[in-house]
Enzyme design. Structure first.
Site: not given
Length: 315
Positions: A23, A132, A134, A170, A199, A229, A272
């Site tokens: 992304c 995590h 994040e 996200t 996201c 993800n 990623s």
């Protein structure tokens, strides 16, 4: 759409899921790291090949939450997953300049929401993996905030909170978020507000993999095993292809027997995963398959790539 019955027996059609691969946030983080060439506080992204590539360029990869009193570098890079607010302040106090590669979705979307809702008197429920990076960073932007990732953790939340709002990691799946929101409303806070803060690139990839995995014979999902993800993409695919979904972090992990007796193969890749790694996988498939291989992208690869920072995703 081509079906497996229309493919010749010695031909393998490989379909790359739309929007597969990195992304804008990951691409910006890699570009920053390669330009600045400063030590990185943790893995820049959860992709082992990216980390190896950066290390091969002489860019040190440090422990994410190391003792800052022992930090010798005067400039560092913060990873795309973000960094706790208090530790950013500690870096500043120590005279360490940090280049912030935190994903813009976190900076402009998640952190701002936490700060705004808290200012409005809400108790915030952050739904995501508490271990995590994040989530560790995001929760530092609030005071009245709890992190939950299971029904059991929800059961431990305080009772009778007047104003509550849920936001999410996200990269979480829509189903996981919705399930926990439903449980929160049923057992704790019937008037809970819930904002889907996944996201847009993650949403697009999850939808694309779900669509593709329903009609191909097998799926390869490419990305790091520590990548939230990518792991979720594999989990989504496994709902439709429980015995023919293969999560790999390298082309070398592809096994020739996975390609036998199938006519269509889907490829999904997490946010990623660089596009170059998808090309390496395609090359490896050609090497392993005893027949003709043809490739295409499932739909328009530029579809729905906009990033929307509105609140229309309240559920």
């Amino acid at each position: 759409m081509t079906t497996s019955s229309s493919i010749k027996s010695n031909t393998l059609e490989v379909i790359v899921a739309r929007n597969a691969g990195t992304c804008f946030g990951v691409e910006a983080a890699i570009e920053l790291a390669e330009h600045e060439r400063k030590p990185i506080l943790g893995p820049l992204v959860h992709n082992p090949q990216v980390i190896l590539d950066l290390a091969s360029q002489g860019i040190p990869i440090l422990e994410r939450y190391q003792n800052l009193d022992l930090l010798e570098a005067k400039e560092v890079i913060i990873t795309a997953h973000g960094y706790p607010k208090q530790l950013k302040e500690a870096l500043h106090e120590r005279g360490v300049f940090y280049h912030d590669a935190t994903c813009p979705v976190l900076l402009k979307w998640v952190y701002r929401k936490i700060e705004r809702f808290e200012a409005e008197g809400y108790h915030i429920i952050l739904i995501g993996n508490p271990n995590h990076a994040e989530i560790i960073a995001s929760r530092s932007y609030g005071i009245n905030i709890d992190v939950v990732y299971s029904n059991e953790e929800i059961d431990q939340l305080p009772e009778k909170l007047e104003k509550t709002v849920a936001i999410c990691q996200t990269t979480i799946t829509k189903e996981k978020f919705q399930s926990l929101v439903d449980y929160l409303r049923k057992t704790k806070y019937p008037n809970l507000r819930a904002i889907d803060t996944r996201c847009k690139p993650v949403k697009n990839q999850q939808t694309a993999v779900e669509d593709l995995s329903q009609w191909v014979d097998a799926m390869l999902v490419l990305g790091g095993y520590e990548s939230s993800n990518t792991t979720n993409l594999a989990r989504i695919s496994s709902q439709y292809l429980p015995h023919h979904t293969y999560h790999i972090d390298s082309p070398d992990r592809i096994q020739s027997e996975w390609l036998r007796d199938i006519h269509t193969l889907g490829i999904g890749a997490g946010t990623s995963t660089p596009k170059s790694q998808i090309e390496q996988v395609k090359k490896r498939i050609v090497e392993l398959y005893a027949g003709t291989v043809c490739f295409r992208i499932d739909g328009d690869p530029n579809e729905l790539l906009d990033v929307d920072f509105t609140e229309k995703d309240e559920i």
